[in-house]
Design a protein around this motif. Sequence first.
Motif, PDB file in Angstrom:
ATOM      1  N   PHE A  60      89.600  51.616  78.345  1.00 23.98           N
ATOM      2  CA  PHE A  60      88.397  51.613  79.173  1.00 23.98           C
ATOM      3  C   PHE A  60      87.200  51.435  78.255  1.00 23.98           C
ATOM      4  CE2 PHE A  60      89.371  56.068  78.330  1.00 23.98           C
ATOM      5  CZ  PHE A  60      88.180  56.531  77.804  1.00 23.98           C
ATOM      6  N   PHE A  61      86.019  51.180  78.830  1.00 24.78           N
ATOM      7  CA  PHE A  61      84.836  50.870  78.031  1.00 24.78           C
ATOM      8  C   PHE A  61      83.586  51.145  78.835  1.00 24.78           C
ATOM      9  CE2 PHE A  61      86.218  47.164  80.316  1.00 24.78           C
ATOM     10  CZ  PHE A  61      85.055  46.683  80.893  1.00 24.78           C
ATOM     11  N   THR A  62      82.462  51.260  78.134  1.00 29.91           N
ATOM     12  CA  THR A  62      81.161  51.360  78.795  1.00 29.91           C
ATOM     13  C   THR A  62      80.404  50.049  78.578  1.00 29.91           C
ATOM     14  OG1 THR A  62      80.059  52.245  76.849  1.00 29.91           O
ATOM     15  CG2 THR A  62      81.003  53.854  78.390  1.00 29.91           C
ATOM     16  N   ILE A  63      79.401  49.838  79.384  1.00 29.51           N
ATOM     17  CA  ILE A  63      78.562  48.643  79.229  1.00 29.51           C
ATOM     18  C   ILE A  63      77.856  48.683  77.873  1.00 29.51           C
ATOM     19  CG2 ILE A  63      76.520  47.457  80.119  1.00 29.51           C
ATOM     20  CD1 ILE A  63      77.454  48.170  82.937  1.00 29.51           C
ATOM     21  N   ASP A  64      77.442  49.876  77.441  1.00 29.83           N
ATOM     22  CA  ASP A  64      76.777  50.008  76.138  1.00 29.83           C
ATOM     23  C   ASP A  64      77.696  49.567  75.001  1.00 29.83           C
ATOM     24  OD1 ASP A  64      74.498  50.997  77.324  1.00 29.83           O
ATOM     25  OD2 ASP A  64      75.038  53.095  77.020  1.00 29.83           O
ATOM     26  N   TYR A  65      78.943  49.989  75.047  1.00 26.40           N
ATOM     27  CA  TYR A  65      79.904  49.625  73.997  1.00 26.40           C
ATOM     28  C   TYR A  65      80.083  48.103  73.926  1.00 26.40           C
ATOM     29  CZ  TYR A  65      84.390  48.780  71.785  1.00 26.40           C
ATOM     30  OH  TYR A  65      85.389  48.274  70.986  1.00 26.40           O
ATOM     31  N   VAL A  66      80.278  47.470  75.065  1.00 24.00           N
ATOM     32  CA  VAL A  66      80.481  46.020  75.088  1.00 24.00           C
ATOM     33  C   VAL A  66      79.222  45.307  74.624  1.00 24.00           C
ATOM     34  CG1 VAL A  66      80.996  44.032  76.555  1.00 24.00           C
ATOM     35  CG2 VAL A  66      82.247  46.161  76.881  1.00 24.00           C
ATOM     36  N   SER A  67      78.074  45.771  75.063  1.00 21.85           N
ATOM     37  CA  SER A  67      76.810  45.145  74.677  1.00 21.85           C
ATOM     38  C   SER A  67      76.622  45.171  73.165  1.00 21.85           C
ATOM     39  CB  SER A  67      75.656  45.861  75.373  1.00 21.85           C
ATOM     40  OG  SER A  67      74.425  45.356  74.942  1.00 21.85           O
ATOM     41  N   GLU A  68      76.899  46.302  72.546  1.00 17.28           N
ATOM     42  CA  GLU A  68      76.730  46.425  71.099  1.00 17.28           C
ATOM     43  C   GLU A  68      77.756  45.613  70.315  1.00 17.28           C
ATOM     44  OE1 GLU A  68      76.729  50.485  69.819  1.00 17.28           O
ATOM     45  OE2 GLU A  68      75.292  51.061  71.371  1.00 17.28           O
ATOM     46  N   ASN A  69      78.994  45.683  70.726  1.00 19.18           N
ATOM     47  CA  ASN A  69      80.074  45.097  69.930  1.00 19.18           C
ATOM     48  C   ASN A  69      80.410  43.655  70.286  1.00 19.18           C
ATOM     49  OD1 ASN A  69      80.965  47.416  68.216  1.00 19.18           O
ATOM     50  ND2 ASN A  69      81.070  48.338  70.247  1.00 19.18           N
ATOM     51  N   MET A  85      82.578  40.704  88.235  1.00 19.98           N
ATOM     52  CA  MET A  85      84.005  40.817  87.934  1.00 19.98           C
ATOM     53  C   MET A  85      84.630  42.019  88.648  1.00 19.98           C
ATOM     54  SD  MET A  85      84.003  39.676  83.949  1.00 19.98           S
ATOM     55  CE  MET A  85      85.748  39.620  83.680  1.00 19.98           C
ATOM     56  N   VAL A  86      83.844  43.059  88.879  1.00 16.99           N
ATOM     57  CA  VAL A  86      84.330  44.186  89.672  1.00 16.99           C
ATOM     58  C   VAL A  86      84.570  43.714  91.106  1.00 16.99           C
ATOM     59  CG1 VAL A  86      83.667  46.417  90.680  1.00 16.99           C
ATOM     60  CG2 VAL A  86      83.311  45.999  88.248  1.00 16.99           C
ATOM     61  N   GLN A  87      83.636  42.942  91.650  1.00 18.95           N
ATOM     62  CA  GLN A  87      83.769  42.441  93.018  1.00 18.95           C
ATOM     63  C   GLN A  87      84.952  41.492  93.172  1.00 18.95           C
ATOM     64  OE1 GLN A  87      79.907  40.766  93.732  1.00 18.95           O
ATOM     65  NE2 GLN A  87      79.022  42.730  94.335  1.00 18.95           N
ATOM     66  N   ARG A  88      85.268  40.724  92.130  1.00 22.33           N
ATOM     67  CA  ARG A  88      86.393  39.774  92.189  1.00 22.33           C
ATOM     68  C   ARG A  88      87.735  40.404  91.825  1.00 22.33           C
ATOM     69  NH1 ARG A  88      85.074  34.313  90.760  1.00 22.33           N
ATOM     70  NH2 ARG A  88      87.315  33.995  90.832  1.00 22.33           N
ATOM     71  N   GLY A  89      87.739  41.672  91.433  1.00 24.24           N
ATOM     72  CA  GLY A  89      88.984  42.378  91.170  1.00 24.24           C
ATOM     73  C   GLY A  89      89.508  42.272  89.754  1.00 24.24           C
ATOM     74  N   TYR A  90      88.663  41.884  88.793  1.00 19.02           N
ATOM     75  CA  TYR A  90      89.090  41.811  87.402  1.00 19.02           C
ATOM     76  C   TYR A  90      88.789  43.095  86.635  1.00 19.02           C
ATOM     77  CZ  TYR A  90      89.897  36.866  88.112  1.00 19.02           C
ATOM     78  OH  TYR A  90      90.376  35.667  88.568  1.00 19.02           O
ATOM     79  N   LEU A  91      87.808  43.856  87.098  1.00 22.41           N
ATOM     80  CA  LEU A  91      87.439  45.129  86.478  1.00 22.41           C
ATOM     81  C   LEU A  91      87.346  46.193  87.566  1.00 22.41           C
ATOM     82  CD1 LEU A  91      84.477  43.993  84.166  1.00 22.41           C
ATOM     83  CD2 LEU A  91      86.851  44.311  83.508  1.00 22.41           C
ATOM     84  N   VAL A 119      79.274  55.145  83.292  1.00 22.56           N
ATOM     85  CA  VAL A 119      80.503  54.725  83.958  1.00 22.56           C
ATOM     86  C   VAL A 119      81.426  54.074  82.942  1.00 22.56           C
ATOM     87  CG1 VAL A 119      81.458  53.196  85.725  1.00 22.56           C
ATOM     88  CG2 VAL A 119      79.309  54.383  86.141  1.00 22.56           C
ATOM     89  N   ARG A 120      82.706  54.398  83.005  1.00 17.73           N
ATOM     90  CA  ARG A 120      83.718  53.758  82.163  1.00 17.73           C
ATOM     91  C   ARG A 120      84.467  52.763  83.032  1.00 17.73           C
ATOM     92  NH1 ARG A 120      80.792  57.605  79.675  1.00 17.73           N
ATOM     93  NH2 ARG A 120      81.647  58.224  77.678  1.00 17.73           N
ATOM     94  N   TYR A 121      84.496  51.517  82.588  1.00 15.40           N
ATOM     95  CA  TYR A 121      85.204  50.456  83.302  1.00 15.40           C
ATOM     96  C   TYR A 121      86.526  50.159  82.597  1.00 15.40           C
ATOM     97  CZ  TYR A 121      80.786  49.486  85.635  1.00 15.40           C
ATOM     98  OH  TYR A 121      79.641  49.597  86.372  1.00 15.40           O
ATOM     99  N   ALA A 122      87.429  49.529  83.303  1.00 13.43           N
ATOM    100  CA  ALA A 122      88.693  49.086  82.718  1.00 13.43           C
ATOM    101  C   ALA A 122      89.077  47.766  83.368  1.00 13.43           C
ATOM    102  CB  ALA A 122      89.780  50.131  82.955  1.00 13.43           C
ATOM    103  N   ILE A 123      89.935  46.994  82.676  1.00 19.25           N
ATOM    104  CA  ILE A 123      90.378  45.738  83.279  1.00 19.25           C
ATOM    105  C   ILE A 123      91.609  46.018  84.144  1.00 19.25           C
ATOM    106  CG2 ILE A 123      89.400  44.378  81.405  1.00 19.25           C
ATOM    107  CD1 ILE A 123      92.158  43.783  80.411  1.00 19.25           C
ATOM    108  N   THR A 124      91.716  45.279  85.220  1.00 15.32           N
ATOM    109  CA  THR A 124      92.798  45.476  86.183  1.00 15.32           C
ATOM    110  C   THR A 124      94.064  44.762  85.732  1.00 15.32           C
ATOM    111  OG1 THR A 124      92.173  43.522  87.444  1.00 15.32           O
ATOM    112  CG2 THR A 124      91.150  45.625  88.090  1.00 15.32           C
ATOM    113  N   GLN A 125      95.134  45.023  86.457  1.00 14.66           N
ATOM    114  CA  GLN A 125      96.395  44.334  86.176  1.00 14.66           C
ATOM    115  C   GLN A 125      96.238  42.830  86.413  1.00 14.66           C
ATOM    116  OE1 GLN A 125      98.937  45.676  84.786  1.00 14.66           O
ATOM    117  NE2 GLN A 125     100.320  43.938  84.885  1.00 14.66           N
ATOM    118  N   LYS A 126      95.466  42.470  87.412  1.00 15.50           N
ATOM    119  CA  LYS A 126      95.190  41.053  87.691  1.00 15.50           C
ATOM    120  C   LYS A 126      94.561  40.388  86.466  1.00 15.50           C
ATOM    121  CE  LYS A 126      92.174  38.260  90.652  1.00 15.50           C
ATOM    122  NZ  LYS A 126      91.209  38.301  91.770  1.00 15.50           N
TER     123      LYS A 126
END
Length: 140
Positions: A60-69, A85-91, A119-126
């Motif tokens: 899982f990840f935060t928006i801050d982590y992705v933005s920095e790295n 991507m959350v709306q399309r089912g990827y996250l 918020v911590r996001y994660a990628i879906t199985q899709k």
Amino acid sequence: MPKSTVKKSRLFRDFSMLDPKRLGKNYLKNIHNVRLDFCEDNELSWGWLELLIWLYDTEFFTIDYVSENYGINKKNLSDRMIYPMVQRGYLYKHFDRLTPSDTAEEHIFRDETKYNYRVRYAITQKARMTVQRFYNSLES
């Protein structure tokens, strides 16, 4: 480094391929064509696919982590990538805002409270299967 020796019969060719024994894996040779076809077939943008490939090994990840790295502006990342991507089912939201506990011990040892928790996001199985399909198409 010495110049390679080339047979005189190849002198006027437009190109000459190296001996496959001298090369390692070369999966990315056709990345441009594979990317175009894959993104069109899966209705994904190249930016989204790149982000999914980059996030593939995260739990899982935060928006801050992705933005920095990842090196993208936080506002652009959230507005153009994460939320669509959350709306399309990827996250999906792995831990939502009010997830942390209200126990005193947790608040003493953490900087985040339930009111400023990110918020911590994660990628879906899709999304994982999409990345795997892309890797498989590169190998073929």
